[in-house]
Design a protein around this motif. Structure first.
Motif, mmCIF file in Angstrom:
data_model
loop_
_atom_site.group_PDB
_atom_site.id
_atom_site.type_symbol
_atom_site.label_atom_id
_atom_site.label_comp_id
_atom_site.label_asym_id
_atom_site.label_seq_id
_atom_site.Cartn_x
_atom_site.Cartn_y
_atom_site.Cartn_z
ATOM 1 N N VAL A 73 -8.862 -7.194 -1.922
ATOM 2 C CA VAL A 73 -9.366 -6.974 -0.680
ATOM 3 C C VAL A 73 -10.072 -8.061 -0.167
ATOM 4 O O VAL A 73 -11.290 -8.537 -0.559
ATOM 5 N N ASN B 208 -8.172 -2.702 3.420
ATOM 6 C CA ASN B 208 -8.952 -1.260 3.339
ATOM 7 C C ASN B 208 -9.452 -0.435 4.545
ATOM 8 O O ASN B 208 -10.534 -0.096 4.672
ATOM 9 N N CYS C 275 0.903 -0.966 0.152
ATOM 10 C CA CYS C 275 -0.049 0.084 -0.238
ATOM 11 C C CYS C 275 0.936 1.177 -0.093
ATOM 12 O O CYS C 275 1.085 1.923 1.236
ATOM 13 N N THR D 88 -0.611 5.023 0.982
ATOM 14 C CA THR D 88 -0.931 5.139 2.266
ATOM 15 C C THR D 88 0.351 5.067 3.135
ATOM 16 O O THR D 88 0.507 5.966 4.162
ATOM 17 N N THR E 126 -6.511 3.815 4.435
ATOM 18 C CA THR E 126 -6.017 2.964 3.078
ATOM 19 C C THR E 126 -6.467 4.087 2.044
ATOM 20 O O THR E 126 -7.589 4.232 1.607
ATOM 21 N N ASP E 127 -5.361 4.528 1.102
ATOM 22 C CA ASP E 127 -5.687 5.005 -0.126
ATOM 23 C C ASP E 127 -6.249 3.929 -1.128
ATOM 24 O O ASP E 127 -5.692 3.040 -1.435
ATOM 25 N N GLU E 128 -7.412 4.530 -1.965
ATOM 26 C CA GLU E 128 -7.788 3.721 -2.761
ATOM 27 C C GLU E 128 -6.934 3.211 -3.921
ATOM 28 O O GLU E 128 -7.512 2.151 -4.552
ATOM 29 N N ARG E 129 -5.951 4.095 -4.081
ATOM 30 C CA ARG E 129 -5.192 3.858 -5.281
ATOM 31 C C ARG E 129 -4.190 2.233 -5.035
ATOM 32 O O ARG E 129 -3.572 1.895 -5.827
ATOM 33 N N ASP E 130 -4.169 2.128 -3.739
ATOM 34 C CA ASP E 130 -3.446 0.937 -3.343
ATOM 35 C C ASP E 130 -4.267 -0.417 -3.467
ATOM 36 O O ASP E 130 -3.327 -1.525 -3.361
ATOM 37 N N LEU E 131 -5.477 -0.428 -3.599
ATOM 38 C CA LEU E 131 -6.018 -1.723 -3.789
ATOM 39 C C LEU E 131 -7.015 -1.746 -4.841
ATOM 40 O O LEU E 131 -7.511 -0.780 -5.379
ATOM 41 N N THR E 132 -7.505 -2.827 -5.454
ATOM 42 C CA THR E 132 -8.298 -3.088 -6.251
ATOM 43 C C THR E 132 -9.220 -3.959 -5.657
ATOM 44 O O THR E 132 -9.013 -4.848 -4.613
ATOM 45 N N LYS E 133 -10.595 -4.059 -5.987
ATOM 46 C CA LYS E 133 -11.615 -4.873 -4.935
ATOM 47 C C LYS E 133 -11.240 -6.322 -4.903
ATOM 48 O O LYS E 133 -11.494 -6.887 -4.018
#
Length: 223
Positions: A222, A190, A12, A15, A212-219
């Motif tokens: 998670v 997330n 991440c 973040t 958590t920054d949304e750019r660090d994850l894809t659905k």
């Protein structure tokens, strides 16, 4: 120097960078307790940033080995249960390294050099902590050792700081029985990434958590 100790980053990057803004290198030693990689979208960049920070700040920036770094080492060296990494985020991490045109072997020597602990007379930092069940906590394959333990911790006469087992309420957890902090607050789930500020004598000062920054994850990542 005080201590600023950061929990499991798990790829991440954005973040991680936001939390790092709270570190004062003039007055604090930075310690990251392992699991820089896997789960999140930016493992290669987290490794690259950590490598560069340690190169710049030397003994003021400490990075420890987590179980995910250990799995990566075993995979790249084709030793022991090396295929285990592929089932624990390694497939996506390798794809991301390739996409970013980063050679994981360039960092392998540095990753292998990461220690299992950082300590002084009052504080002990490790990825998963000293367990009541471990015969040899420094055995990197011991499921109750410093890389893998999820059992209750020993009170070792120092303040232990660990991660590894996410606190799903997003809050670092203190145990008086073992005099320990768990600061893994589920960045890759997330939730948030947490750092705690301590005096070098182990006195807790404050916890800082960054969502958590949304750019660090894809659905899909998670879970």
């Amino acid at each position: 120097m005080g201590l600023f100790i950061i929990g499991d980053v798990h790829g991440c990057l954005y973040t991680y960078i936001k939390l790092m803004e709270h570190w004062d290198p003039k007055t604090e030693t930075l310690i990251q307790l392992g699991d820089l990689i896997d789960r999140g979208n930016h493992s290669s960049q987290c490794i690259k940033l950590a490598f560069e920070l340690q190169s710049t700040f030397k003994d003021q920036a400490i990075f420890l080995r987590g179980n995910h770094e250990q799995m990566m080492i075993e995979y790249l060296n084709e030793t022991n249960n090396h295929l285990n990494w592929l089932n624990n985020g390694g497939v996506e991490t390798l794809q991301e390294f390739k996409q970013k045109e980063v050679d994981p072997f360039f960092y392998l020597g540095w990753i292998k050099s990461l220690p299992l602990t950082w300590h002084n007379d009052h504080v002990m930092v490790s990825h998963a902590g000293f367990s009541v069940m471990s015969e040899d906590p420094f055995d990197v394959r011991d499921t109750n050792g410093l890389l893998w333990n999820r059992k209750p911790l020993l009170n070792i006469g120092k303040t232990q700081v660990i991660g590894h087992t996410p606190r799903l309420n997003g809050k670092p957890e203190y145990s008086a029985a073992s005099n320990s902090w768990n600061i893994d607050t589920g960045a890759y789930r997330n939730i948030c990434l947490t750092g705690i500020r301590m005096r070098k004598d182990g006195k807790f000062l404050e916890a800082i958590s960054v969502p958590t920054d949304e750019r660090d994850l894809t659905k899909e990542k998670v879970f």
